[in-house]
Each structure stands twice: as structure tokens, then as C-alpha cells.
Design a protein around this motif. Structure first.
Motif, PDB file in Angstrom:
ATOM      1  N   LYS A 145       8.996  -8.232   4.987  1.00  0.00           N
ATOM      2  CA  LYS A 145       9.218  -7.934   6.405  1.00  0.00           C
ATOM      3  C   LYS A 145       9.683  -6.488   6.586  1.00  0.00           C
ATOM      4  N   GLY A 184       7.048  -3.734   6.403  1.00  0.00           N
ATOM      5  CA  GLY A 184       6.285  -3.540   7.629  1.00  0.00           C
ATOM      6  C   GLY A 184       4.830  -3.957   7.512  1.00  0.00           C
ATOM      7  N   ASN A 185       4.201  -4.129   8.654  1.00  0.00           N
ATOM      8  CA  ASN A 185       2.813  -4.607   8.695  1.00  0.00           C
ATOM      9  C   ASN A 185       1.822  -3.601   8.126  1.00  0.00           C
TER      10      ASN A 185
END
Length: 362
Positions: free
Chosen positions: A226, A229-230
Motif C-alpha cells: 500500500k 503506491g499504485n
């Protein structure tokens, strides 16, 4: 007369912890035996396992018996001294084998805050076949409190000599990350994530493999993904009892950053450039054995220092130095395994194994 010989394994395997299971799996492949006789750890466990224990005890009555301490940070601790004494007593064992186990350093307030030491209890154990210990810090503690013990390395270093992982070639470079320690990770997820982002910025196209080596580490693993990050390609590979499968996942990495000790051991055994996140003296002990240096990253390390160590890990000189020391340790461990195989096959007496003589050590 051909006397049957039995090895009783004393460890903490079977609880979904990769490190403990890796040690057990390593001894099985190195000794060429399934190690089906596993000593309970407490009197309560002996009572719970009474039918199995008595069946094993009857089957081994006519032979010779050794208790093999699997490894881990066990030497010097009061609890493990009691486990060893109980196993030797209940199985009427001829000797306790110690080959590659570790001890906590006297100044390790973290480890010593979790378990109490009782070196006098270890000194009272009769007939210890002491082949050697995990690293120089353990050797120093044994010299100071117990008896001289050479450094032969962590037993799990032997795994790849008998069951070499065959990783699936990755389409892109993979940096492996392992966060976790008992009871919880001592490193900041955000700091580690920032360090990985710094490394990825310098190495475009690299993906992230988060290796979760215990159920205790699930929170840290998911929080790390998480925090990355994406925009970061990251996967979690969780240990589910398949030691070889996890070794393959680690061997498939191009670089490994690990807080778990046996994540570090596995990376080194697989020949992967590895960076330890040292949270206790056992991490220092192992890293000294394979590098000659203490780990550069303690629990207060910042993200830039971590990223710098990731870069240094891939330098040819560092890779060669670690590989050379690792090979030497594997040779020492193999010598111990060979003696145990010979004993098990009836080709060598128990007396003479390691530093075992037939007397109680006061």
C-alpha cells in the motif's frame, strides 16, 4: 550385531514460519532421512502427544538415539535448555547434537527481553556433540559462558546443495522485500517503501516481490504494498508451508532486502545479492559469518541509507566475498552432515561426533 540408530529432531517446525521449516527441510535433505521422530517441546506437549511418543519410544528402545537441535537462536536460552534436557531424558538419548545453532549476544536487549538465558543449564547437559555454531557472536558467547565452539554457519545454508531452487526466469528484474520479526516488524514500513522507491527510480522496469515468511508478517506485507503506491508493480508471495516453493520465489529475485533472518539466509544460500535489515544480534551474527562485517542497517536506518546498501549489494566485490565465505561455511556444515550420516548408517560411533566425549559437562 547391526544396531539401529535414530535421530530425534528438536525444533519449532510446523507453525507456518518459513525459517523454522527451512531448517527442518534442510536437515531432512542433508541427512537423507525423513526425520519422523520429532520431540515435543514441553511436558504438556509430551502429555498431549503421549500415544505417539510412547510408540516412538518403544520403536527406538533397541537402538542408539541422538537428539538433533535443528538450529535457530536457541543456545543459552533457558527454555531451549529445558527442551533439550527433556528430549534427552524422555528418549534416553546418547547425545545432543548442536550444529549451526545460535545464541543471543549479552548486549541484545531486544532478544533477551523476550527470553531468559540460563547458561548453567546448558553446562549441565551431558554428552553434547558440539560441531559448531552459526556465527562469531554466538562463538564468543559460548566461549564466555559454556565451551569453545567454532563457527560453521547457519544450517539452512546447506539447503541449496541438496535441493537447488529452479526459479522461473523473470521478464524484468525483481527486488524482493521481506518485513517481519517476532512479534512484529521493528522497521518503519514507510521508510522501507521510500527506500524501494528510490531504488526503483534508479532502475526502471524493476518489479517488487514482497515475501511474507510468517502469518505474523501479513500486516507489514500488505502495508508495504500500500505504501509503495499504485504506480509500483508489486506482488505478495506468502509462505503456506511449501519450503521449496518459497525458496524458488526468493531465488527468482535479482536482489533481496530482508528483515527476517532466514529470508537473509535463503537469499545468501541462493546466491542472490542480499541486504539484511538487522533487528537483533542474530542478524549480526549471521551476517558477520558470511561477510566479515556487521549489517549496515539497524532499526533507525533512513531510506537513503537503505537504498545505498541495495546498490552496494550488487557490486562484484561484495558478491564475490559473500559467495566465498558462504562456500566455506557450506563445506563445514557438510562435514557435520557427513559425520551424522555415517553415524546413522552405523559406520561411526557417537563418541567423536563434534566435540562429544562420554562425560557430563559441569
Amino acid at each position: 550385531m547391526n544396531i539401529r540408530r535414530h535421530i530425534i529432531y528438536l525444533g519449532w517446525q510446523g507453525f507456518q514460519n518459513f525459517g523454522d521449516d527451512l531448517l527442518y527441510a534442510t536437515w531432512k535433505v542433508a541427512l537423507g532421512t525423513p526425520l519422523r521422530i520429532q520431540a515435543p517441546l514441553t511436558r504438556r506437549d509430551y502429555a498431549a502427544a503421549a500415544p505417539r511418543f510412547f510408540s516412538q519410544r518403544v520403536r527406538t528402545l533397541s537402538g542408539e538415539r541422538l537428539v538433533l537441535l535443528g538450529g535457530g537462536t536457541t543456545v543459552g536460552f533457558a527454555s531451549w535448555g529445558a527442551h533439550a534436557r527433556n528430549a534427552m531424558t524422555y528418549y534416553d538419548a546418547h547425545a545432543l547434537v548442536v550444529a549451526g545453532a545460535g545464541a543471543a549476544s549479552s548486549d541484545d536487549t531486544f532478544a533477551l527481553g523476550l527470553q531468559r538465558t540460563d547458561w548453567a543449564q546448558w553446562g549441565a547437559l551431558p554428552n553434547v556433540a558440539l560441531f559448531g555454531v552459526r556465527g562469531p557472536l554466538t562463538s564468543e558467547e559460548c566461549q564466555r559462558h559454556w565451551r569453545p565452539a567454532p563457527v560453521i554457519g547457519d544450517p539452512a545454508l546447506l539447503y541449496t546443495r541438496y535441493a537447488m531452487p529452479l526459479p522461473t526466469p523473470a521478464a524484468r528484474p525483481v527486488v524482493g522485500v521481506c518485513l517481519g520479526a517476532s512479534p512484529v516488524s521493528r522497521f518503519s514500513v514507510e521508510v522501507v517503501a521510500d527506500a524501494i522507491r528510490i531504488y526503483l527510480a534508479a532502475h526502471p522496469g524493476t518489479t517488487v516481490r514482497v515475501v511474507q515468511l510468517s502469518p505474523e508478517d501479513a500486516g507489514a506485507a500488505h502495508n508495504l504494498v500500500k505504501a509503495l503506491g499504485n504506480g509500483t508493480s508489486a506482488e505478495i508471495v506468502a509462505y503456506s508451508g511449501d519450503v521449496h516453493g518459497m525458496m524458488q520465489a526468493i531465488a527468482g529475485c535479482s536482489l533481496l532486502l530482508s528483515e527476517r533472518l532466514h529470508g537473509t539466509v535463503a537469499g545468501v544460500a541462493c546466491g542472490i545479492p542480499t541486504v539484511p535489515l538487522a533487528y537483533a544480534s542474530k542478524c549480526d551474527d549471521f551476517w558477520l559469518s558470511v561477510s566479515g562485517e556487521r549489517p549496515a542497517l539497524g532499526v533507525t536506518a533512513n531510506s537513503h541509507l537503505i537504498a545505498d546498501e541495495l546498490e552496494k549489494a550488487t557490486e562484484p566485490g561484495r558478491i564475490f566475498s559473500v559467495a566465498s565465505r558462504t562456500t566455506a561455511l557450506q563445506d563445514r556444515l557438510e562435514s557435520a552432515a557427513e559425520q551424522l550420516r555415517r553415524w546413522h548408517a552405523g559406520q561411526q560411533p557417537a563418541v567423536g561426533l563434534g566435540r562429544y566425549t562420554e562425560r557430563a559437562e559441569a
